[in-house]
Design a protein around this motif. Structure first.
Motif, mmCIF file in Angstrom:
data_model
loop_
_atom_site.group_PDB
_atom_site.id
_atom_site.type_symbol
_atom_site.label_atom_id
_atom_site.label_comp_id
_atom_site.label_asym_id
_atom_site.label_seq_id
_atom_site.Cartn_x
_atom_site.Cartn_y
_atom_site.Cartn_z
ATOM 1 N N VAL A 1 2.934 -1.437 4.405
ATOM 2 C CA VAL A 1 2.482 0.320 3.523
ATOM 3 C C VAL A 1 3.762 0.891 3.626
ATOM 4 O O VAL A 1 4.429 0.612 5.220
ATOM 5 C CB VAL A 1 1.176 0.820 4.443
ATOM 6 C CG1 VAL A 1 1.926 0.864 6.293
ATOM 7 C CG2 VAL A 1 0.838 2.025 4.426
ATOM 8 N N VAL B 1 0.900 5.716 0.187
ATOM 9 C CA VAL B 1 0.099 6.334 0.564
ATOM 10 C C VAL B 1 0.618 7.256 0.241
ATOM 11 O O VAL B 1 0.821 9.185 1.363
ATOM 12 C CB VAL B 1 -0.218 6.243 2.105
ATOM 13 C CG1 VAL B 1 -0.961 4.742 2.743
ATOM 14 C CG2 VAL B 1 1.230 6.355 3.514
ATOM 15 N N VAL C 1 -0.767 -6.288 5.368
ATOM 16 C CA VAL C 1 -0.537 -5.169 4.177
ATOM 17 C C VAL C 1 0.837 -4.107 4.838
ATOM 18 O O VAL C 1 1.277 -3.944 6.178
ATOM 19 C CB VAL C 1 -1.453 -3.376 4.913
ATOM 20 C CG1 VAL C 1 -1.314 -2.654 3.595
ATOM 21 C CG2 VAL C 1 -3.099 -4.646 4.419
ATOM 22 N N VAL D 1 -9.085 -1.510 1.130
ATOM 23 C CA VAL D 1 -7.401 -2.558 0.887
ATOM 24 C C VAL D 1 -7.479 -3.536 0.956
ATOM 25 O O VAL D 1 -8.854 -4.448 2.350
ATOM 26 C CB VAL D 1 -6.711 -1.694 2.177
ATOM 27 C CG1 VAL D 1 -5.622 -2.643 2.004
ATOM 28 C CG2 VAL D 1 -7.018 -0.170 2.590
ATOM 29 N N LEU E 1 0.947 -1.182 -0.157
ATOM 30 C CA LEU E 1 -0.225 0.116 0.209
ATOM 31 C C LEU E 1 0.779 0.891 0.055
ATOM 32 O O LEU E 1 1.942 1.652 0.525
ATOM 33 C CB LEU E 1 -1.037 -0.289 1.409
ATOM 34 C CG LEU E 1 -1.795 1.336 1.582
ATOM 35 C CD1 LEU E 1 -2.650 1.207 -0.189
ATOM 36 C CD2 LEU E 1 -2.396 0.990 2.484
ATOM 37 N N ALA F 1 -1.181 -5.048 9.566
ATOM 38 C CA ALA F 1 -0.224 -4.106 9.122
ATOM 39 C C ALA F 1 1.277 -4.414 9.493
ATOM 40 O O ALA F 1 1.805 -4.690 10.504
ATOM 41 C CB ALA F 1 -0.444 -2.919 9.295
ATOM 42 N N ALA G 1 3.757 6.442 6.659
ATOM 43 C CA ALA G 1 3.390 4.930 6.809
ATOM 44 C C ALA G 1 3.401 4.706 8.155
ATOM 45 O O ALA G 1 2.363 3.417 8.482
ATOM 46 C CB ALA G 1 4.868 4.826 6.072
#
Length: 452
Positions: free
Chosen positions: A410, A374, A408, A403, A372, A432, A418
């Motif tokens: 990130v 961001v 994940v 998502v 992911l 995560a 993050a």
């Protein structure tokens, strides 16, 4: 002899100025925590006689009205700004005498707002500085899309004309002292450097080097999302901000912290992203006190939602309060200091999630995880990891459901965002991993980076 002191708002990317002579000074675009301005004036041994706004600000709550009240100074606001408080209206060409041989002249420079005004400081009749607010910045101009969408192109053209008016009327050696451009999203782009002059801008600033049509097209094409809280700053400043209350919030014990989380309120942990990842209260969000706290918290929290702050110390809590009042988050409903051991109820365990690097990500089977990104749209446009999902961090709290399933990983450009995103995902019950690394390391680690 004149002086100019710069007062920085690093978290918001803005500057204010105290300028004057031996006995008297003026303040341009003051921050809401006016004690910093008062301290600078005391150090100089000068009396503040005028407080001046270049425009009604859209990115922070001004301290101008309160500073004028405290000092008895005249409060100068551009005449075209519709405000609900008593002020001294300033029009193009108006002159203010500061001290012996020092004057300020108001110059209409519409563009960032329709009423925007620059103040040119002169000594013995010669310009020595231009306080350009959100008009001519370092290498760019203030963005023209914060007032009214229907006015954006018109204001962009006005920015071009205003920048040229300043350049045509001032000597090359005149320092340009803007309010925006050092991280503020009021700037069309970020400053390349820390200082500039009219002469340097003639060479580097597109407003002074390309024709109006090209300038406007490029400017409008490069505009990014506006922080959500900007919608509230203008109305607060137009109405006249209330004095700030920086007394400590009510203390919160573990039961209250848990109850506020259960009620859907925001509990914000101000510790470093490293400390937060190692252990935190489940459901809390991490916005580092040393990061761009005001910008990202105000951008992401639903406006008016109660917020409880968790800090390592009373000093960290007080600093966060000072920063948050600058964007209208005036009173946290509660706060606690210490660490997770002080904030968890009996029998509760701290939540945690791992941190890694792009080298660590490169060792994963990307078919079994979610990557992911961001970062903002403009950052991603310069290159992204193949197969990654893109949701800018300021949208993630509304789009967590988009998502894909799986762990994940990130990332952002450097790690701070993050960390915010990982805390949001963790609070939503997702697994995560926060990639705490600079994006340049992605390609070096062997990850496939796509460029348009």
């Amino acid at each position: 002899m004149f002086f100019i002191d710069t007062i920085t708002q690093e978290g918001l990317g803005n500057r204010s100025y105290l300028a004057g002579g031996e006995r008297i000074a003026v303040v341009v675009d003051p921050p809401r925590d006016v004690y910093r301005v008062l301290a600078a004036a005391t150090l100089r041994g000068v009396r503040i006689t005028h407080v001046m706004e270049t425009h009604i600000h859209n990115d922070y709550v001004t301290g101008g009205l309160e500073l004028a009240r405290i000092t008895g100074a005249a409060y100068l606001v551009p005449a075209g700004a519709r405000v609900s408080f008593a002020r001294t209206a300033v029009a193009d060409g108006d002159t203010v005498d500061i001290d012996t041989g020092l004057t300020l002249v108001a110059v209409a420079t519409p563009g960032h707002t329709p009423h925007h005004t620059t103040y040119v400081l002169s000594e013995a009749g010669s310009p020595v500085a231009a306080f350009t607010g959100g008009s001519l910045l370092i290498g760019t101009v203030g963005r023209p899309d914060l007032v009214e969408p229907r006015l954006t192109e018109q204001l962009a053209r006005a920015q071009h004309a205003s920048a040229r008016r300043l350049a045509d009327s001032l000597p090359d050696e005149t320092p340009v002292l803007p309010t925006h451009g050092f991280g503020s999203f009021c700037s069309s782009a970020q400053a390349d450097g820390d200082a500039t002059t009219i002469g340097k801008e003639r060479i580097t600033n597109a407003a002074l080097t390309v024709d109006a049509d090209t300038f406007v097209a490029d400017l409008l094409a490069g505009l990014e999302d506006v922080p959500a809280y900007y919608a509230y700053m203008g109305p607060i400043n137009t109405a006249g901000p209330a004095p700030v209350d920086l007394t400590p919030p009510a203390p919160a014990d573990p039961d209250e912290i848990g109850a506020r989380l259960a009620a859907g309120e925001w509990v914000v942990d101000l510790r470093s992203r490293m400390a937060f990842a190692e252990g935190h209260v489940a459901g809390s969000f991490n916005f580092e006190a040393d990061g761009k706290l005001a910008t990202y918290l105000a951008w992401m929290i639903p406006w008016g939602r109660p917020v409880t702050l968790l800090a390592e110390s009373a000093e960290q809590l007080a600093a966060a309060q000072r920063e948050l009042v600058r964007v209208g988050i005036d009173r946290p409903v509660a706060a606690a200091t210490g660490g997770p051991g002080d904030w968890l109820r009996d029998g509760e365990s701290a939540a945690s999630f791992p941190r890694s690097t792009f080298a660590g990500l490169a060792g994963q089977d990307t078919d079994r995880i979610v990557v992911l990104d961001v970062r903002r749209d403009s950052e991603r446009a310069a290159g992204w990891i193949a197969g990654s999902v893109h949701i800018p961090v300021h949208q993630l709290h509304r789009r967590v459901g988009e998502v894909p399933d799986g762990t994940v990983w990130v990332h952002c450009a450097g790690g701070m965002r993050a960390g915010i995103a990982a805390s949001l995902l963790d609070a939503a019950g997702r697994r995560a991993v926060a990639v705490d690394d600079g994006f340049d390391a992605a390609a070096e680690a062997g990850l496939a980076v796509v460029t348009a």
